[in-house]
Structures are given as C-alpha cells and as structure tokens.
Scaffold this motif. Sequence first.
Motif, PDB file in Angstrom:
ATOM      1  N   PHE A  65      15.448 -12.238  19.992  1.00 41.41           N
ATOM      2  CA  PHE A  65      15.557 -10.863  19.360  1.00 41.41           C
ATOM      3  C   PHE A  65      15.779 -10.089  20.550  1.00 41.41           C
ATOM      4  N   ASP A  66      14.914 -10.193  21.500  1.00 43.16           N
ATOM      5  CA  ASP A  66      15.174  -9.694  22.962  1.00 43.16           C
ATOM      6  C   ASP A  66      16.346  -9.911  23.949  1.00 43.16           C
ATOM      7  N   MET A  68      18.955 -11.419  22.333  1.00 43.94           N
ATOM      8  CA  MET A  68      19.986 -10.760  21.373  1.00 43.94           C
ATOM      9  C   MET A  68      20.553  -9.327  21.921  1.00 43.94           C
ATOM     10  N   LEU A  69      19.516  -7.767  22.034  1.00 42.88           N
ATOM     11  CA  LEU A  69      19.674  -6.972  22.683  1.00 42.88           C
ATOM     12  C   LEU A  69      20.085  -6.597  23.692  1.00 42.88           C
TER      13      LEU A  69
ATOM     14  N   ILE B  64      10.511 -12.277  13.225  1.00 43.27           N
ATOM     15  CA  ILE B  64      11.965 -13.000  13.611  1.00 43.27           C
ATOM     16  C   ILE B  64      12.492 -14.030  14.379  1.00 43.27           C
ATOM     17  N   ILE B  73       8.512 -12.023  18.383  1.00 44.32           N
ATOM     18  CA  ILE B  73       8.818 -10.917  17.752  1.00 44.32           C
ATOM     19  C   ILE B  73       8.760 -10.896  16.548  1.00 44.32           C
ATOM     20  N   PHE B 135       7.928  -4.807  24.434  1.00 41.79           N
ATOM     21  CA  PHE B 135       8.738  -4.934  25.482  1.00 41.79           C
ATOM     22  C   PHE B 135      10.143  -5.512  24.923  1.00 41.79           C
ATOM     23  N   ASN B 136      10.294  -5.781  24.061  1.00 39.56           N
ATOM     24  CA  ASN B 136      11.300  -5.429  22.573  1.00 39.56           C
ATOM     25  C   ASN B 136      11.796  -3.675  22.257  1.00 39.56           C
ATOM     26  N   VAL B 139      13.889  -2.307  25.829  1.00 39.98           N
ATOM     27  CA  VAL B 139      15.574  -2.856  25.567  1.00 39.98           C
ATOM     28  C   VAL B 139      15.566  -2.295  24.458  1.00 39.98           C
ATOM     29  N   LEU B 140      15.739  -1.751  23.632  1.00 44.02           N
ATOM     30  CA  LEU B 140      16.168  -0.852  22.534  1.00 44.02           C
ATOM     31  C   LEU B 140      16.209   0.439  22.999  1.00 44.02           C
ATOM     32  N   ILE B 143      19.312   0.101  24.645  1.00 44.08           N
ATOM     33  CA  ILE B 143      20.370   0.391  24.111  1.00 44.08           C
ATOM     34  C   ILE B 143      20.330   1.530  24.051  1.00 44.08           C
TER      35      ILE B 143
ATOM     36  N   THR C  88      16.109 -10.021  31.100  1.00 39.66           N
ATOM     37  CA  THR C  88      15.921  -9.114  30.283  1.00 39.66           C
ATOM     38  C   THR C  88      16.520  -7.581  31.045  1.00 39.66           C
TER      39      THR C  88
END
Lengths: 252, 493, 126
Positions: A65-66, A68-69, B64, B73, B135-136, B139-140, B143, C88
């Motif tokens: 998912f990371d 993908m983002l 997920i 995640i 960490f997710n 990233v968001l 964005i 990332t």
Amino acid sequence: MKLIGLIVVIATGLLLLWGVTDFPDWADPQSPASTHLSPHFLTESIEETAVPNVVTSVLGDYRGFDTMLETTVVFAAGIAVYTLLRRSRRKDLREKPEMIEEELPHQALIVKTICRLMAPFMQLYALYVIAHGHHSPGGGFQGGVILGASFILLAIGFDLKMVLKRMREKTTLVLGILGVLIFSGIGMVCVLLEKNFLDYSALSAILPATDIIMARSHGILGVEIGVALAVMANLVLIYVNLSSDGKYERGL
Amino acid sequence: MSNLQAPILLVTIPLLAAFFAALGGMLHRKISFPIALIAIILSFHQSIIVLLKVVNDGVINYRIGGWMPPFGIEYVVDHLNAMVLVVITFVSLISIIYSKLIVERELPDKIPQFYTLYLLLTTGLLGITITGDAFNLYVLLEISALATYALLALGKDRALISTFNYLILGTIGASLYLLGVGHLYIATGSLNMADLFRILPSLSGNSAVMVGFILIIVGVWIKMAFFPAHGWLPNAYTYAPSSSICLIAPLMTKVSVYIMIRIMFSVFSAEFTFANIAWQTAVVWCSVIAIIGGSLQALAQRDFRKMLTFLVVAEVGYMVGGVWLANEIGISGAILHILNDALMTLCLFLVAGILIFKTQRHQLMDFRGMFRKMPVTMGAFIIGALSMIGVPPTCGFFSKWYLIQGAIEAGRWEFMAALIFSSLVNAVLFFRIIEIGHFQHETDSHDHAEEKISEAPAIMLIPLVVVAIALVVIGLYTNDIVTNVIQHAVPVL
Amino acid sequence: MEFLLAKYNYWFYILIMMVGFYAMISKNNLVKKMIGVSIFQAAIILFYVSIGAKRGATIPIIEHGHDAVHHIDPTAYINPLPHVLMLTAIVVSVSTLGVALALISKIYAKYGTIEEDEINEQLTDV
C-alpha cells in the motif's frame, strides 16, 4: 536571519546528538530494528510470496500500500508540474521571443551517435531490471527510472522535439495514469474477489494454474510493471515541462 | 477477516477517481467534474457507514493485503478518526459543488488538472486520518502536500513566492516527522501505531524515543502553522485561488491537529506526553501567544481573506492549547473544535469566495451594502460569524465552553483569558463587517459595475446554506456528539 | 572513543543533515534552498539505511530460494525494511524537488530573479 538560522541549526543538531546516545550500535545484529520485524520478512518471504528478493516482497506485498501511494506521489508531482508549467494558450506562448532554431555547433555528431546507440540498450536493461526484480536487485522503480533516463538522455543529446516525436505529450500522460491505474486496479480486483485490498492471493481465482503463493508472486510482478510505467512517464513529463518551461520547444 | 470494505473504499474511490478524472479530462474537460462529484459522494457515503459501524460496534481494523499487523499495513478506525473522516468528506463534498463555477472562471484551461489534484488532496487527507501505520502516514502527508502546493500556486499576486515558502517549511515539517518515525523505528523496530503503543512504555527514559517524540510533534506543528512556525500560512492562503482554498483552509490544519492527537495518545501514551509539566506549560503559553497574536493581527487587516487566515492561526492555538491542558474536558473541547472549526472556517471562506466571485475584490470595505444585495449570503455569514465569536446556539459556543471549562479545571488562567480575549476580538471584527454591510450605503450609487451585483447563483448558495444550517444543528446536538463519539476518543487520564 | 566509533554513521548523518538544514534556512537563492532540502533528505535516507545495516550480513536476497528445504538464518541477511521505506522516501524527495523547480521556474518568469531579497524588494515596492 542568518544568526537565527545558525542557532536553530545548532540546537537541532545538539538535540539529535543527544538522541543518538541511546541508539543501538551501528550494524548491531541485536538491535530492535533487526530483531523485531525483519526476521519475519526474511524467513517467511519465500514461503508466503515465493519471492527470494525480500526487498521486492516487502515493497510489493507486505507494504504494497505504501508503494501504491508513492507511485501516486510521483503521479501527483507529474500532474502538479504539468499544471503549473504547461502553457496551452497561444497568448502565453507568445510572451517571450522565440528561441533561435538553428543547430548548435557543439552538438556534435559523436554525442548524438552515442546517445542514439545507448538508448535502446538502456531500455532493454530497464526491462530486465523490472522483470528480474523478484530474484535480483531491481524492480519497478529502478527500471522505471532507467527507462525515463533513456528518454531524457535523448532529449539532452538531441533536443526535445526528438523525444516528443517518439513519445507524444498525450502518450506520456496516458502512460503515467495507466501505471497507477494498473497498481490500484489490481488492488481493486482483489476487493471484487472478496479479499482485502491488495491481497494478491485472491488473484489465484482468475489466473490459470496458480496457487495462492504464486498468485502473490505474480501480483507483485503486475504492480511492478504499473510502477515502472508510472515512474517513467511522470519523470519524462516533469523533465519535458521543466526544461522547456512548459512550451515544448527545444529544451536545454 | 472482516469483510467490511468501507474503510479502504472511502480512500480508494477518490484515488481511482483522480486517475479517471485525469483520463476523462483529456477527452473532454467537462467530464472531470461529474467523476469527481460522484466519487466524493460515494466516499461520503462510505464514511457515514464507517462512523455508524464504529459507534455501534466499536473499533474497526482493516488489514491491507491481508497481512497481519505489524508486518503489513493496517487501517484502524476508532471514534476519533471516524468523526474526522466524515468531516473531511463533508467539507470536500460541499466545496466541490460550490467551486464548480469558480473553477470554470478562474482556471478555464486547467479544469481536469484541478479536479485531479483536488481528489488527490482529499485522498491524502482521508488516508492520513484513517491509517494505523506511522510511515504510511508520511507518504499520505506528502501526497496531500504536493497537491496543496500545486493548488495554492495557481493563485494570483504573491501566490508563487508564498507557496514556495510553504513548500520549504512543509518539507521541513514532513522530513522532521519522517526523522522522528526513524527514531521510533530504531528504538522499537516497529512502524505500526498499535505495536509502538505496546512497546514504547518499556522504553521510558530512552533518549532516542524522546527525540523522536519531539521531532514528530515539532514537524506536525510546522505543518499546522502553530506559533512560532505560523509564518507561512497567512500569505499562502490569502493569495490562493478561491476554488481550492475552501478545501485547504478548513482541513489542512485540522488534519494536522488530528495527527498530533493521534501521535500523543495512540503512539505514545498520555502519561508519557504529559510527564513533563514544564513542557506542557510552555506549549500552553505558545498557544496563548498564537491565539492573542493571531487575533490582534486579524484586527489589523483590511483584507477579508487575510483576516480569516489569521483567525485560522488563532484557532490552531485553541486546539493545541486545549489538548495540552491535559484533562479530559480540554481534550474533548479540542476534538469538538476540530469538527466545529472545520465547518466555521469553511462557512467564512465560502462567503469570501462568493464575494470575490461577484465583485473580484476582497477588502472589508467591499461589504458595503451587501445585506441589501445578497441577503442569503450575508445571513450565512452572520451565522458563521456568531459561531466564530462563540454565541449559542451555534456550535462555536460549545467547543469554546468545553475549552474554558478545561482551562479552569487545569488552573490555566492565561489560556482562559486568551480564549475570552479572542472571542471579544472576533466580536469586534465581525460586527465591524456587519456594520459596514448593513449601515454604510454606497457613497457613489451611480457606479454601474456595483449596481449589477446580486445574489450568487444557487449552486454556490445551497452549499453555503447547508453549512450554515449545519453550524446550528451541530450546536444543538453537541451533547449527543460528545456522549456518542468524542467521549470514546478521549484517553483516560 | 569506543562509543564514538560504534555509532559513527549516526554522527555523520547529523553533520550532513545540519549542512542541508542551514542551507534551507539561511540561503538567499531559491535553488540553493532546494539543494539544502535535497541534502537534508539525503541525510535522512543515510540514517534509515544505517538502521538496516547488520554486521556480517549480506543483501536480503535469499540464496537458492526455491529449494525451500534448508533453514533460512535471518542474521545472515540485512534488514530489508529500511531499504523499502527509503525507496519511498527517495521518490517523495524527487517529486518534491520537481514541483519546487517548477515553482522556481515560474517565479523566475514573473520576477526575473531567484534571489529572495530581490523578490521581497520588488514586493514591497508595489
């Protein structure tokens, strides 16, 4: 301003230094980072995803998912640069005098020939890097960057028009969107097959001759291709817009 | 494994729609708007489903990729973020309908790109709110930040340079957050919030954890423009196009406040966060300065939009101060204020957008005679203003009431004084505008350009009226919201 | 001394980061600011990759993977997670750089300069 900056920098530096005092030693095999999550990835990767390159399996699956983002981040940057710089109206284009269109003397034959020779080999190597990411260092990002670089090399060696002839603006945009769509589309297919988002094991229902483990492996390959397309197209988009100031004329 | 897909759908629907809006926009520029609208309506619907499910059955976990956390995640929806999710999708829905005409006028050749970025921003904010992985979240955050930079930079005047400053500071903020997460990772080996919450108490006194906490909190403060890192916000928001500011201004700072609350109570624990009284005092004093300074600066402005941006800075002080009062009432007040302030700010920025749409100007003096020309808009404006001041029964009163009670209970008189002072300043500010609008008639009534101004079109008015009604309705139902949602979101102290 | 040597990667990441941080705050030229941002983010990447290091271990690609009979020893391979995270972060920093350069290019088109003080002069004159 400079003095304040210096004080802030020194204060931050001291704070970070204080933080380091309680870090585990560098490269210590017993540090929490090496004992908490990573042994699971290392020992289970092959059993759960059939991918020997653990970086790929974590990137594409465990933390897919990371990934993908982050592909979406590239896409967002591409669209942002395109939105900011691209000039579509004739009025904008006429703002500045046209650049002289003549051939620059230093753009010698040797440079052009080498660039032209290099490009196909780079692209071939990029495809290898993408496809072989399961077994050796590589994967979608690395391959995508090399693919993008081959186009940028052509743009530097020749001029922008040469690249735009081979990869039109529309193609670039569509490929960029298609890349992220492949990734999130695979995720949504898993939802439609009544598993969780990005749970590639659901794909075994639609892929022929695949068990749950191999479905994960194939799923990773699928998303890597999407990533590669998105990274390549958006890097080219960013470069083309930046170098020509959105006018798509000759570039650097 | 639960088969409820709503948590992931509410994030991925706008994400997929962003791609389709970009694709469709290449065929025809009018296709993007319906795609975006449908996606946000669907996402709003999913967020309501999630909220109801949380209120009835408790916390939802969504894995997920089907991986067990902390290896994969995880999405975690509890009472706090279920509420914030509904707020985000609601604000997004309101302002996308509202800004249709503005976009067509402001950015006629960039419509598909606008909707793509708009959807990406919404996705980013929703994802930040719902994710259970540290960490997710980073990233968001990026964005939403990239989409915001692009949207803000499309504005006029100083938009470019102020957006660049925002980009530098926003990148510092996000990088500090990333660095802080790295410190937590090196100390614990985990990135999952629930897992961190479990491990961190055993590491009390570890300097790496302390530094990680400071870095994350400071990074988030820069992102939310909390004093003394507030400098980027007023200019960046003042010159932004009014199509996108109605989404950005109400949500960006609130979501950052949400991140702060999440980090303080769900990654670290309340005991850890509030262990040091001196810090707590320092933070409350900073928020006092933010509130008083923001209000005074707002008083000095002659430009309506700029005035609102300084009020945003002051409101950030309300929420941060409320959380750091370190008692349950204060924290409830701060959480309630996330909801209320998002809607109040939205309401006022919608009015500003209508004013700009109709007159092309946004000085306070441009309100002259507006009550006669735009009665509905100004009616909504009055409700928004009353809520900002904190007059019952509008919702602004209730969150302020909780905050003041919290301040009294914590014995932080300076914070209480700042809240009351800011209410008084707001009263002066808004009554000045109401006076201009109501009593000052135009000096030059032969001006043809101004004579033509009439009420805004229905597509802009209806969203505004809905928000204004929501302000009152939420005020009336505050008690239910607190007992059903917010009470469960507050950590036990 | 032992203490200093045992963590030397971490001391150097802080040093590099502070160079970038200073450039970010104090430089007048917008492009130099962005160079500072890049240095800052590169230092973070160095920091994370340092976390992943493990003495006596090799890259995390399991050898003879498909035999699947033999036991896999996790201490023989470095930690893959920081590398994934940094992939990332690299992408994010490149994207931010791209958007920032686009902004700088527009700023140059509008003001004819990318020195911050000269831009501010122009803004106060108007």
